[in-house]
Design an enzyme around this catalytic site. Structure first.
Site, PDB file in Angstrom:
ATOM      1  CB  THR A 279      75.960  -3.523  -5.090  1.00  0.00           C
ATOM      2  OG1 THR A 279      77.360  -3.241  -5.534  1.00  0.00           O
ATOM      3  CG2 THR A 279      75.817  -4.576  -4.012  1.00  0.00           C
ATOM      4  CG  ASP A 280      79.239  -1.712  -9.099  1.00  0.00           C
ATOM      5  OD1 ASP A 280      79.165  -1.587  -7.781  1.00  0.00           O
ATOM      6  OD2 ASP A 280      80.308  -1.891  -9.624  1.00  0.00           O
TER       7      ASP A 280
ATOM      8  CE  LYS B  72      77.461   0.206  -4.455  1.00  0.00           C
ATOM      9  NZ  LYS B  72      78.466  -0.661  -5.405  1.00  0.00           N
TER      10      LYS B  72
HETATM   11  C1  SIN Z   1      78.902  -5.763  -6.515  1.00  0.00           C
HETATM   12  O1  SIN Z   1      78.400  -6.656  -6.602  1.00  0.00           O
HETATM   13  O2  SIN Z   1      79.135  -5.191  -5.285  1.00  0.00           O
HETATM   14  C2  SIN Z   1      79.938  -5.177  -7.429  1.00  0.00           C
HETATM   15  C3  SIN Z   1      80.022  -5.974  -8.656  1.00  0.00           C
HETATM   16  C4  SIN Z   1      78.713  -5.902  -9.564  1.00  0.00           C
HETATM   17  O3  SIN Z   1      78.060  -5.041  -9.176  1.00  0.00           O
HETATM   18  O4  SIN Z   1      78.552  -6.712 -10.210  1.00  0.00           O
END
Ligand code: SIN
Length: 428
Positions: A165-166, A243
């Protein structure tokens, strides 16, 4: 039950002096302390003497089934998965309490076999496995190339990219720009909790992504929880998404735009018009430049930061400016104008994006903005600064587009600009 005999990986409900906890038992270095991972994802230690009762629960963590070939149903459409890492591709390590990569990407389907009731997973590609904060412009190219190949594979109806997500919104922008004449759905998805967790958001995100991938929308879409509830997802435009929360399931929000669609595992319901599936050949234009930086202006910031990037050979800078598009033009030591002029004269492109996140830049409203505008800064209207960073890297990395950076930065390639921002688009 003998508490000490609880094996790491066991799902349990602990009744303690301080409250009840549903958790997974982790390996603990201290025999007096029971280390557990809570359903929230946090790890805590509980003193043995504080545990009053233990109930063992059945859970996915104890599942040890060997990977089987992926079930195919000839009545369903075919999708491909591009697996790149992130929490969605990870599971809990009971020894450390940390999450680690799935050994095999097919494991994702073992956790969520419901996905296979919506579409056949015909192909799985793994360009790399990374936490998304470790990715850069070279990884965007690798993902774009994997996706481009699948776009031109007539046996595949749509593509799901699983990603951390990052920095997912950076990759969503990169794919939105890099994939030319998109002919089928390209869906990016994620989870905030590892895929083996009962509380993971991966199930709904994957099912809604599969529904989007078999839709007729030939768009780069980020699909994920619409709210903290586990009921439906939004499909968000790849260039108008960010995000916005460190841990919530609905962390991705549309910015200066409305969601493209509402999705349940059963239905794809569009809110806006979209490009429909077609038979064009999808091209990949993904020579991003690594010599582009994103700088956030803050009160009192030394404008020498521009000199720093100039000396380092950077070709472009996106400055997140305050308000309608301002940086300091005050006392000589903090006046950005001479530094900006010098950099632009030396061939560097300087763009402005709003640090307010929402809204549009209007540099001509105040005299400060008028002075700044005269330097040749390119004001990027309502474009998100992260999207602007990716776009500048895309334009400057391309031999042809870099011949006229201003024209290409202001051209609306992937709906990165909105003509009209609705009142409801603000934190909808
Ligand atoms: C996540 O997937 O939420 C955190 C780690 C990433 O962004 O790879």
């Amino acid at each position: 039950m003998e508490i000490k005999s609880l094996k790491p990986g066991t799902n349990a409900k602990l009744h303690t002096k301080t409250g009840d906890f549903e958790c997974v038992i982790l390996e603990s270095p201290n025999p007096e302390i029971i280390l557990v991972k809570l359903n929230s994802g946090y790890n805590i230690g509980i003193r043995q003497e504080d545990i009053l009762d233990v109930k063992i629960m059945k859970g996915k963590e104890s599942k040890k089934e060997k990977n089987k070939p992926i079930k195919q149903n000839k009545n369903l459409k075919n999708i491909a998965l591009v697996v790149t890492g992130g929490t969605i591709s990870s599971k809990l390590d009971y020894k450390t309490g940390a999450v680690k990569w799935l050994t095999d990407p097919e494991e994702l389907l073992e956790f969520y076999p419901e996905l296979l009731e919506i579409a056949n997973v015909k192909k799985i590609t793994v360009p790399f496995m990374k936490a998304s904060e470790n990715m850069d412009y070279k990884d965007w190219k690798l993902i774009a190339e994997s996706v481009g190949k699948l776009c031109n594979d007539s046996s595949i109806d749509g593509i799901i990219v699983t990603h951390g997500t990052d920095t997912l919104h950076y990759t969503a922008s990169a794919l939105s720009f890099a994939l030319k004449n998109l002919n089928k759905p390209v869906v990016l998805t994620y989870s905030q909790r590892s895929s083996d967790r009962a509380s993971s958001d991966a199930r709904l995100n994957l099912m809604c992504s599969a529904r989007a991938a078999i839709s007729d929308a030939a768009e780069v879409m980020l699909v994920g929880h619409a709210s903290i509830n586990d009921d439906f997802c939004y499909a968000l435009l790849g260039t108008k998404v960010r995000k916005m929360h460190t841990s919530r399931r609905d962390t991705f929000r549309p910015i200066n735009a409305e969601p493209l669609a509402k999705i349940t595992p059963e239905k794809f319901e569009a809110f806006t018009s979209y490009r429909v599936k077609n038979n064009e050949k999808t091209g990949v234009r993904a020579n991003f430049s690594g010599k582009v930086a994103l700088v956030k202006f803050y009160p009192g910031q030394d404008p020498e930061i521009i000199d720093y990037y100039l000396k380092k050979g950077y070709k472009g800078l996106v400055v997140e400016m305050t308000g309608l598009g301002h940086v300091s033009t005050g006392e000589s030591s903090s006046n950005w104008i001479p530094y900006i002029k010098k950099a632009i004269k030396s061939g560097m492109t300087i763009c402005a994006a709003p640090q307010t996140i929402y809204g549009r830049l209007h540099p001509l409203t105040y005299s400060v903005g008028r002075e700044l505008e005269k330097t040749g800064i390119i004001y990027l209207k309502d474009m998100l600064s992260e999207t602007a960073f990716v776009k500048l890297s895309w334009v400057l990395g391309d031999k042809i587009m870099s011949r006229d950076v201003k024209k290409n930065m202001l051209k609306n390639y992937a709906r990165e600009y909105s003509d009209y921002i609705k009142v409801e688009d603000f934190l909808n």
